[in-house]
Design a protein around this motif. Structure first.
Motif, short mmCIF file in Angstrom:
data_model
loop_
_atom_site.label_atom_id
_atom_site.label_comp_id
_atom_site.label_asym_id
_atom_site.label_seq_id
_atom_site.Cartn_x
_atom_site.Cartn_y
_atom_site.Cartn_z
N MET A 86 0.85 -1.18 0.00
CA MET A 86 0.00 0.00 0.00
C MET A 86 0.89 1.24 0.00
O MET A 86 1.57 1.54 0.99
CB MET A 86 -0.91 0.00 1.23
N ASP A 87 0.92 1.95 -1.11
CA ASP A 87 1.72 3.17 -1.23
C ASP A 87 0.89 4.34 -0.74
O ASP A 87 -0.12 4.70 -1.36
CB ASP A 87 2.15 3.36 -2.68
N GLU A 88 1.30 4.95 0.36
CA GLU A 88 0.53 6.02 0.98
C GLU A 88 1.32 7.33 1.04
O GLU A 88 1.41 8.00 2.07
CB GLU A 88 0.10 5.60 2.38
N ALA A 89 1.89 7.70 -0.10
CA ALA A 89 2.71 8.91 -0.15
C ALA A 89 1.94 10.17 0.21
O ALA A 89 2.53 11.15 0.69
CB ALA A 89 3.31 9.06 -1.56
N TYR A 90 0.63 10.16 0.01
CA TYR A 90 -0.19 11.36 0.24
C TYR A 90 -1.14 11.20 1.43
O TYR A 90 -2.08 11.98 1.58
CB TYR A 90 -0.99 11.68 -1.03
N ALA A 91 -0.89 10.21 2.27
CA ALA A 91 -1.84 9.89 3.34
C ALA A 91 -2.06 11.06 4.30
O ALA A 91 -3.19 11.27 4.77
CB ALA A 91 -1.35 8.67 4.12
N GLU A 92 -1.01 11.80 4.61
CA GLU A 92 -1.16 12.90 5.57
C GLU A 92 -2.13 13.97 5.09
O GLU A 92 -2.70 14.71 5.89
CB GLU A 92 0.20 13.54 5.86
N MET A 93 -2.31 14.07 3.77
CA MET A 93 -3.17 15.11 3.20
C MET A 93 -4.61 14.68 3.05
O MET A 93 -5.48 15.50 2.74
CB MET A 93 -2.62 15.52 1.83
N ALA A 94 -4.89 13.41 3.24
CA ALA A 94 -6.25 12.90 3.07
C ALA A 94 -7.10 13.28 4.27
O ALA A 94 -6.76 12.95 5.41
CB ALA A 94 -6.23 11.39 2.88
N GLU A 95 -8.19 13.96 4.01
CA GLU A 95 -9.09 14.40 5.08
C GLU A 95 -10.50 13.86 4.92
O GLU A 95 -11.39 14.18 5.72
CB GLU A 95 -9.14 15.94 5.11
N ALA A 96 -10.73 13.04 3.91
CA ALA A 96 -12.06 12.46 3.70
C ALA A 96 -12.44 11.61 4.92
O ALA A 96 -11.62 10.84 5.43
CB ALA A 96 -12.08 11.60 2.44
N PRO A 97 -13.67 11.73 5.40
CA PRO A 97 -14.07 11.01 6.62
C PRO A 97 -13.92 9.50 6.50
O PRO A 97 -13.67 8.82 7.51
CB PRO A 97 -15.54 11.40 6.79
N ASP A 98 -14.05 8.96 5.29
CA ASP A 98 -13.99 7.50 5.14
C ASP A 98 -12.57 6.98 4.92
O ASP A 98 -12.36 5.76 4.92
CB ASP A 98 -14.89 7.05 3.98
N TYR A 99 -11.60 7.88 4.75
CA TYR A 99 -10.25 7.42 4.45
C TYR A 99 -9.62 6.80 5.70
O TYR A 99 -9.76 7.31 6.81
CB TYR A 99 -9.35 8.55 3.96
N ALA A 100 -8.88 5.71 5.49
CA ALA A 100 -8.14 5.09 6.58
C ALA A 100 -6.85 4.51 6.02
O ALA A 100 -6.84 3.88 4.96
CB ALA A 100 -8.95 3.98 7.24
N SER A 101 -5.76 4.72 6.74
CA SER A 101 -4.47 4.16 6.34
C SER A 101 -4.46 2.66 6.59
O SER A 101 -5.07 2.15 7.53
CB SER A 101 -3.35 4.82 7.13
N ALA A 102 -3.74 1.95 5.75
CA ALA A 102 -3.56 0.51 5.95
C ALA A 102 -2.74 0.21 7.20
O ALA A 102 -2.72 -0.93 7.67
CB ALA A 102 -2.88 -0.10 4.72
N LEU A 103 -2.08 1.22 7.76
CA LEU A 103 -1.36 1.02 9.02
C LEU A 103 -2.32 0.59 10.13
O LEU A 103 -1.91 -0.10 11.07
CB LEU A 103 -0.64 2.31 9.43
N SER A 104 -3.58 0.98 10.00
CA SER A 104 -4.55 0.65 11.04
C SER A 104 -4.96 -0.81 11.03
O SER A 104 -5.62 -1.28 11.97
CB SER A 104 -5.80 1.53 10.87
N VAL A 105 -4.59 -1.56 9.98
CA VAL A 105 -5.00 -2.97 9.89
C VAL A 105 -3.80 -3.91 9.76
O VAL A 105 -3.96 -5.08 9.41
CB VAL A 105 -5.98 -3.19 8.71
N LEU A 106 -2.61 -3.42 10.05
CA LEU A 106 -1.42 -4.25 9.90
C LEU A 106 -1.47 -5.51 10.77
O LEU A 106 -1.04 -6.58 10.35
CB LEU A 106 -0.16 -3.45 10.26
N ASP A 107 -2.00 -5.39 11.97
CA ASP A 107 -2.05 -6.56 12.86
C ASP A 107 -2.98 -7.63 12.31
O ASP A 107 -2.77 -8.83 12.53
CB ASP A 107 -2.51 -6.13 14.26
#
Length: 400
Positions: free
Chosen positions: A228-249
């Motif tokens: 999962m390439d998340e180069a722009y993750a810090e700029m995402a403000e959409a309510p439904d957006y979630a980083s794949a870091l949240s599901v690594l476990d």
């Protein structure tokens, strides 16, 4: 008993000289060397930056040039990062920390992971390429979406693997040219080793939410690594957006790449990082070049992580200007794709090459999209308010 006379080596040497003369006469050109390269490299094309920016800066002068083609942060890095660079200059005669320990520890604290789950790279570009080298090869497949980040194709071809490119969503969809996650999952076969996905995506700016992410990962076999390439993750403000870091476990086959080039405003230092299971990182580390991140870069990125206020401020300004730019383009009858990045993909139709060239003549540099298969579109980085005003003024001249 007499021995037979040894055969002379002269004919073989003469033929070698003839062959060498032919090569010299033909010239050691690119085709000659390409024929001796690995098969995967033979199919590659060099990365196309779109424009020779250094030449354009000299032509127009940096103060007169509006550079909106590389998705850079116009507000620059944290003052703390600048100070850290200056403070590190006294040690330029020393090698940097080969482990990047301080920066890794700062990243581990920020993301709530173990230090052993982090690998640093010379930008996320290097890490994406290395993932292909480590986990894919001849006779194997790598799956990614059409209009995905250009490095996905480069990494696959360089590894000698086969590209399986999945059609993106149609332009009539709610997320035009976004990833068709169901189709990507369906394209995974017994030969698939890697799946590359960018969220938010470059060059379309599109994204998908947490529910879609989980539903997609549930369909991927655990032996297939999902990058999962998340180069722009810090700029995402959409309510439904979630980083794949949240599901690594939950999904140990997921690896996430991030960068300091975009939201942190440190593109000139080229630092990225990979977060994944410690076992994956350990295998990747075998290929890592020693000292692949320089000393000032390590210091600056660690300092930038500590200035959360500057990051939030820059991302807020970007969101404001992104909305304003999208509205301005729409008001001019142009289609602006939805975006959660620091750029907007705009559709100009058949006149796209002429519009882009005319803007360059006015010192406004955007990113042509022909190399991505989007020849009727231009990617426009979100600039500062002044840069965006200058862009729109030049665009009005061209469209008129």
């Amino acid at each position: 008993m007499s021995q037979p006379a040894p055969q002379s080596a002269a004919p073989a040497m003469d033929q070698a000289r003839v062959d060498q003369a032919r090569v010299v006469e033909a010239g050691f050109d690119e085709a000659w060397f390409a024929a001796r390269a690995q098969p995967g490299v033979q199919r590659l094309k060099a990365y196309d930056p779109g424009h020779d920016l250094v030449a354009l800066r000299r032509r127009y002068g940096e103060a007169n040039l509006v550079e909106l083609g590389s998705n850079e942060n116009p507000y620059g890095p944290s003052p703390a990062a600048r100070a850290a660079i200056l403070d590190s200059l006294h040690a330029l005669h020393r090698y940097p920390d080969p482990l990047g320990g301080d920066l890794k520890r700062a990243l581990a604290r920020k993301h709530g992971v173990d230090v052993k789950q982090i690998l640093l790279g010379n930008g996320s570009h290097e890490l994406l390429m290395q993932l292909g080298q480590v986990f894919a090869g001849p006779g194997q497949e790598v799956v990614f979406s059409r209009y995905g980040f250009a490095v996905f194709a480069l990494a696959t071809q360089a590894a000698g693997a086969a590209m399986r490119i999945v059609d993106a969503l149609p332009r009539e969809a709610a997320m035009p040219c976004g990833h068709d996650l169901d189709a990507i999952a369906a394209a995974v076969s017994a030969d698939t080793k890697l799946v590359y996905v960018a969220n938010p995506n470059n060059p379309t700016g599109t994204w998908f939410g947490r529910d879609a992410l989980v539903a997609f990962l549930d369909k991927i076999p655990p032996q297939v690594i999902v990058v999962m390439d998340e180069a722009y993750a810090e700029m995402a403000e959409a309510p439904d957006y979630a980083s794949a870091l949240s599901v690594l476990d939950r999904y140990p086959n997921v690896a996430v790449t991030r960068t300091f080039s975009k939201a942190y405003g440190l593109a000139g230092l080229r630092v990225g990082y990979l977060i994944a299971q410690a076992g994956l990182i350990a295998v990747m580390d075998r290929l890592r070049e020693s000292f692949n991140v320089n000393g000032p870069a390590l210091a600056a990125c660690e300092a930038a992580l500590g200035d959360e206020q500057h990051l939030r401020w820059a991302c807020a300004r970007n969101a404001e200007q992104r909305a304003a730019l999208s509205d301005a383009l729409s008001a001019r009858g142009l289609r602006a794709f939805p975006s959660q990045t620091n750029f907007v993909l705009a559709e100009f139709g058949a006149r796209t090459p002429q519009v882009e060239a005319a803007l360059v003549e006015r010192g406004v540099i955007l990113r042509p999209m022909g190399g991505y298969g989007l020849a009727d579109c231009i990617r426009i980085s979100v600039g500062s308010p002044d840069e965006n005003r200058r862009l729109l003024a030049a665009l009005d001249e061209v469209l008129a």
